[in-house]
Design an enzyme around this catalytic site. Structure first.
Site, PDB file in Angstrom:
ATOM      1  N   PRO A 180       0.795  -1.249   0.000  1.00  0.00           N
ATOM      2  CA  PRO A 180       0.000   0.000   0.000  1.00  0.00           C
ATOM      3  C   PRO A 180       0.819   1.286   0.000  1.00  0.00           C
ATOM      4  O   PRO A 180       0.796   2.062   0.960  1.00  0.00           O
ATOM      5  CB  PRO A 180      -0.831  -0.142   1.271  1.00  0.00           C
ATOM      6  CG  PRO A 180       0.070  -0.908   2.192  1.00  0.00           C
ATOM      7  CD  PRO A 180       0.809  -1.891   1.319  1.00  0.00           C
ATOM      8  N   CYS A 181       1.504   1.555  -1.105  1.00  0.00           N
ATOM      9  CA  CYS A 181       2.256   2.811  -1.190  1.00  0.00           C
ATOM     10  C   CYS A 181       1.324   4.018  -1.195  1.00  0.00           C
ATOM     11  O   CYS A 181       1.771   5.142  -0.960  1.00  0.00           O
ATOM     12  CB  CYS A 181       3.162   2.807  -2.419  1.00  0.00           C
ATOM     13  SG  CYS A 181       2.345   2.435  -3.974  1.00  0.00           S
ATOM     14  N   HIS A 182       0.023   3.793  -1.443  1.00  0.00           N
ATOM     15  CA  HIS A 182      -0.921   4.907  -1.402  1.00  0.00           C
ATOM     16  C   HIS A 182      -1.144   5.422   0.019  1.00  0.00           C
ATOM     17  O   HIS A 182      -1.707   6.497   0.205  1.00  0.00           O
ATOM     18  CB  HIS A 182      -2.269   4.477  -2.010  1.00  0.00           C
ATOM     19  CG  HIS A 182      -2.896   3.300  -1.327  1.00  0.00           C
ATOM     20  ND1 HIS A 182      -2.593   1.993  -1.665  1.00  0.00           N
ATOM     21  CD2 HIS A 182      -3.799   3.226  -0.318  1.00  0.00           C
ATOM     22  CE1 HIS A 182      -3.291   1.165  -0.902  1.00  0.00           C
ATOM     23  NE2 HIS A 182      -4.026   1.899  -0.078  1.00  0.00           N
TER      24      HIS A 182
END
Length: 355
Positions: free
Chosen positions: A317-319
């Site tokens: 989850p780089c978001h």
């Protein structure tokens, strides 16, 4: 800039009047709160001296403002702009149609306005989106073992060369050049935030990206080299598993992913990615916080590079990583998707236990 901003007095009056004519073309940053808003925001209006006006979301973010939670300036305009909603509905009703500029004009829309609206919100024009939809249909035929000519016809491409070029633009090679006995299999994944491409072996998922991500072609070419050119189109158990888990994620069922993944990256990048997976859904951290968590407090920029090198969107989850000031920062899938993913994950936020 496609729209030349009027003077400050005009923009401030538009803010006071909540003038919808400026929606999507002008934004206000409020220095006392550090947030930026649409001019139609229902929040209490700031004093003139505290307002900074900008012509794009990008300019607001670069100036250090974070998006307002009330008017959600990063929200896709599909629900707010009737023209976008109408065209998306028409595309859904006639997915195989070869849409043209004449079609758009016959529906009563101004071409330049529609082009600007779609480009601003989705990073592509309506015609590019329609072409992508037809390409997806052709992709499905190939994934089931169908012939290239059948895929081309089913996708509505009149020209074989245009069909080949579309595939090459997406994955780096024409459909007839995919390996017949592949080690890696590409497949199409449909989500509420746009179509994605997965690449997996029989045992692991190697890539999951939105089809409009600029790095997709380069990433698929890198994977192809690792597989000694043996990249094909088809379905695998990991590919089907991630489809099911994404459906559950967007439906509000679960934010957990158990699809086995191949983490193709340096030891440092894998360390960063592992830390990203420890960020709880519905929460965010900054790049500097990630750097401190892995014991490398001076490696903020390296953390950002590792974040950008992630090939497994949503799963890693780089978001959930934002700027130190709370603002959204670059995201390969588009800032509007990043905001939407953060919004979706609020339902998965850990509930505090009652004392």
């Amino acid at each position: 800039m496609l729209f030349e901003l009027p003077d400050r007095d005009t923009l401030y009056q538009a803010l006071i009047d909540r003038n919808a004519a400026y929606d999507g073309q002008a934004y206000v940053g409020v220095s006392t709160t550090g947030v930026f808003c649409r001019l139609t925001c229902p929040a209490r209006k700031p004093k003139p001296e505290n307002c900074r006006f900008y012509g794009s979301v990008k300019a607001c973010l670069e100036a250090g403002f974070r998006p307002c939670k009330r008017c959600q300036p990063l929200r896709p305009m599909a629900s707010a702009d009737p023209a976008i909603g109408t065209l998306l509905a028409a595309l859904e009703a006639r997915p195989a149609h070869r849409w043209s500029e004449d079609d758009v004009k016959h529906m009563g829309f101004d071409l330049s306005t529609i082009r600007r609206s779609f480009k601003r919100q989705f990073g592509m024009t309506f015609l590019e989106m329609a072409r992508q939809r037809r390409l997806r249909d052709g992709f499905a035929i190939l994934a089931e073992g169908g012939k290239v000519i059948d895929a081309q016809i089913d996708a509505g491409f009149a020209s074989a060369s245009a069909f080949r070029a579309a595939f090459a633009q997406l994955l780096g090679r024409a459909p007839g050049n995919f390996d017949s006995k592949p080690l890696l299999f590409a497949d199409w994944v449909t989500t509420p935030l746009g179509d994605m491409i997965s690449v997996s072996s029989r045992s692991h998922l190697h890539l999951l990206e939105f089809v409009d991500r600029k790095a997709l072609k380069r990433e698929s070419t890198q994977l192809e080299k690792h597989a000694h050119g043996r990249l094909g189109i088809g379905k695998t158990d990991p590919g089907e598993q991630i489809k099911a888990e994404l459906r559950a994620f967007f439906a509000g069922g679960s934010a957990g992913f158990s699809t086995p993944c191949a983490l193709d990256g340096s030891p440092f990048a894998r360390e960063v990615w592992a830390e990203l997976t420890r960020i709880a859904p519905g929460t965010t951290r900054s790049y500097s916080e990630i750097a401190r968590c892995i014991g490398r407090p001076s490696a903020t920029r390296a953390v950002a590079r590792a974040n950008g090198a992630n090939r497994l969107a949503i799963i890693i989850p780089c978001h959930r990583v934002i700027g130190a000031d709370g603002s959204l920062t670059g995201y390969g899938g588009g800032l509007w998707r990043k905001q939407k993913l953060i919004d979706i994950e609020r339902q998965y936020r850990p509930q505090e236990k009652e004392a």
